[in-house]
Scaffold this active site. Sequence first.
Site, short mmCIF file in Angstrom:
data_model
loop_
_atom_site.label_atom_id
_atom_site.label_comp_id
_atom_site.label_asym_id
_atom_site.label_seq_id
_atom_site.Cartn_x
_atom_site.Cartn_y
_atom_site.Cartn_z
N ASP A 130 25.72 54.47 28.08
CA ASP A 130 26.27 54.95 26.81
C ASP A 130 27.59 55.66 27.09
O ASP A 130 27.83 56.14 28.20
CB ASP A 130 25.31 55.98 26.17
CG ASP A 130 24.10 55.32 25.52
OD1 ASP A 130 24.12 54.10 25.29
OD2 ASP A 130 23.14 56.05 25.24
N ARG A 181 29.40 47.06 24.73
CA ARG A 181 28.93 47.39 23.38
C ARG A 181 30.09 48.06 22.66
O ARG A 181 30.64 49.06 23.16
CB ARG A 181 27.75 48.36 23.43
CG ARG A 181 27.38 48.88 22.02
CD ARG A 181 26.51 50.14 22.08
NE ARG A 181 25.24 49.92 22.72
CZ ARG A 181 24.57 50.87 23.38
NH1 ARG A 181 25.06 52.09 23.50
NH2 ARG A 181 23.41 50.59 23.93
P1 FDA Z 1 30.04 54.40 9.67
O1 FDA Z 1 29.76 55.69 10.35
O2 FDA Z 1 31.38 54.17 9.10
O3 FDA Z 1 28.95 54.17 8.59
C1 FDA Z 1 28.95 53.03 7.74
C2 FDA Z 1 27.68 53.01 6.92
O4 FDA Z 1 26.57 52.78 7.80
C3 FDA Z 1 27.35 54.33 6.24
O5 FDA Z 1 27.99 54.43 5.00
C4 FDA Z 1 25.85 54.23 6.11
O6 FDA Z 1 25.48 53.37 5.06
C5 FDA Z 1 25.45 53.56 7.40
N1 FDA Z 1 25.15 54.56 8.45
C6 FDA Z 1 25.91 54.84 9.53
N2 FDA Z 1 25.30 55.79 10.30
C7 FDA Z 1 24.17 56.12 9.66
C8 FDA Z 1 23.13 57.04 9.93
N3 FDA Z 1 23.14 57.83 11.01
N4 FDA Z 1 22.11 57.12 9.05
C9 FDA Z 1 22.08 56.35 7.94
N5 FDA Z 1 23.03 55.46 7.63
C10 FDA Z 1 24.08 55.33 8.47
N6 FDA Z 1 28.44 56.24 19.80
C11 FDA Z 1 29.02 56.72 20.92
O7 FDA Z 1 29.93 57.52 20.84
N7 FDA Z 1 28.57 56.31 22.14
C12 FDA Z 1 27.57 55.39 22.29
O8 FDA Z 1 27.22 55.05 23.41
C13 FDA Z 1 26.97 54.88 21.11
N8 FDA Z 1 25.97 53.97 21.18
C14 FDA Z 1 25.52 53.37 20.02
C15 FDA Z 1 24.57 52.34 20.09
C16 FDA Z 1 24.20 51.67 18.94
C17 FDA Z 1 23.22 50.55 19.03
C18 FDA Z 1 24.77 52.05 17.68
C19 FDA Z 1 24.42 51.31 16.42
C20 FDA Z 1 25.66 53.09 17.61
C21 FDA Z 1 26.01 53.77 18.76
N9 FDA Z 1 26.89 54.85 18.71
C22 FDA Z 1 27.44 55.33 19.87
C23 FDA Z 1 27.17 55.50 17.41
C24 FDA Z 1 28.40 54.96 16.76
O9 FDA Z 1 29.54 55.34 17.49
C25 FDA Z 1 28.55 55.49 15.33
O10 FDA Z 1 28.61 56.88 15.34
C26 FDA Z 1 27.42 55.07 14.41
O11 FDA Z 1 26.99 53.78 14.68
C27 FDA Z 1 27.89 55.13 12.93
O12 FDA Z 1 28.96 54.27 12.76
P2 FDA Z 1 28.88 52.91 11.92
O13 FDA Z 1 29.58 51.85 12.67
O14 FDA Z 1 27.49 52.60 11.57
O15 FDA Z 1 29.81 53.15 10.65
#
Ligand code: FDA
Length: 321
Positions: A130, A181
């Site tokens: 990560d 990732r």
């Molecule tokens: P964004 O935050 O713009 O959200 C878009 C939409 O997605 C929101 O409006 C909501 O509908 C939904 N959503 C997003 N997060 C949600 C939540 N917590 N609860 C409910 N709904 C939510 N980061 C990092 O810094 N280092 C890492 O190693 C990882 N590893 C990682 C693995 C995996 C499998 C995922 C999916 C994510 C990560 N992350 C991470 C976290 C990533 O950086 C980010 O903070 C979250 O995925 C939220 O970003 P989104 O791309 O979902 O979009």
Amino acid sequence: MLREILIHLSENRLARKVSMSAPGARTVARRFVAGESLDDGVVATRELNRNGLTVTLDYLGESVSSRGEATAAADTYIAALERIAGDGLDANVSLKLTQMGQDIDTAFLRENVGRVLDRARDLDIFVRFDMESSEYTQRTIDFFRSLWDEGYRNIGIVLQSYLYRCADDARMAIELGARVRLCKGAYQEPESVAYQDKADVDGNFVRVMQMLIPDAHYPAIATHDEAMLEATRKHVEATGTPHDSFEFQMLYGVRRDFQNQLRDAGYKVRVYVPFGEAWYPYLMRRMAERPANLMFIVNALVAESPLRFLRRRRKDGWRSS
Ligand code: FDA
């Protein structure tokens, strides 16, 4: 602003102590965390596998400063790898280097992570590092590259589209043939290293996604953002990329509807399943991503407040008398 406060609280020891002992806290955590034991992680993995979703198991923990704790974390990962192989689970693991001793010393980190990687290699299981805050980005990439140069191929990294450097790191990973990732990034970063506006973070996400697909080796597109998912699907169709040459990844308990829709549309979907007792900072980062999640906390606190508990007991007492 609220995001900044929540991320700040995720790193605060006192807030952690108070929150973790609050009534209802565990109930809230269970929305995003499989449970506190490896068995809980295995149960969640089995259920997801039954539903056609693959898993990456994460033993919660970060910023570890004691060798004993870091060694114990590596032992838990080894136990997790053995359960994955022994129980025939469709899963790999994700770990944080600061949980393995990155803040202690590099030789110790190498030895500790090496134990996990060697067992994972024996069992043919992939291990993802990560990515934590930008203070660790270069060190994590250097560490990853040194292991790659030593011949480890069962490892991959995470790149964060909020960082200006994301595309350069993606280029490096593509040249190496290493698995990446791509996510947006979950920490509070200064303007000197990271985009501050969602539109810029999203724009960079799409740019880097288009570099990774189809050129990178089995990239993972990790997001719950409908616009990012749609952009990826369009790009995949436009480039004729086979659906089994990359995967979508989402977090446990987040947008299960999208997880199922993508699976039904023939895409590979992996769910990040955290387990362990150190759930506080992970949970706070999930709150920061979507402040509406705070309503879960409020509901759980109300549901399990001492007043409610006493009322329930009195009610039960009346019934039985
Ligand atoms: P964004 O935050 O713009 O959200 C878009 C939409 O997605 C929101 O409006 C909501 O509908 C939904 N959503 C997003 N997060 C949600 C939540 N917590 N609860 C409910 N709904 C939510 N980061 C990092 O810094 N280092 C890492 O190693 C990882 N590893 C990682 C693995 C995996 C499998 C995922 C999916 C994510 C990560 N992350 C991470 C976290 C990533 O950086 C980010 O903070 C979250 O995925 C939220 O970003 P989104 O791309 O979902 O979009």
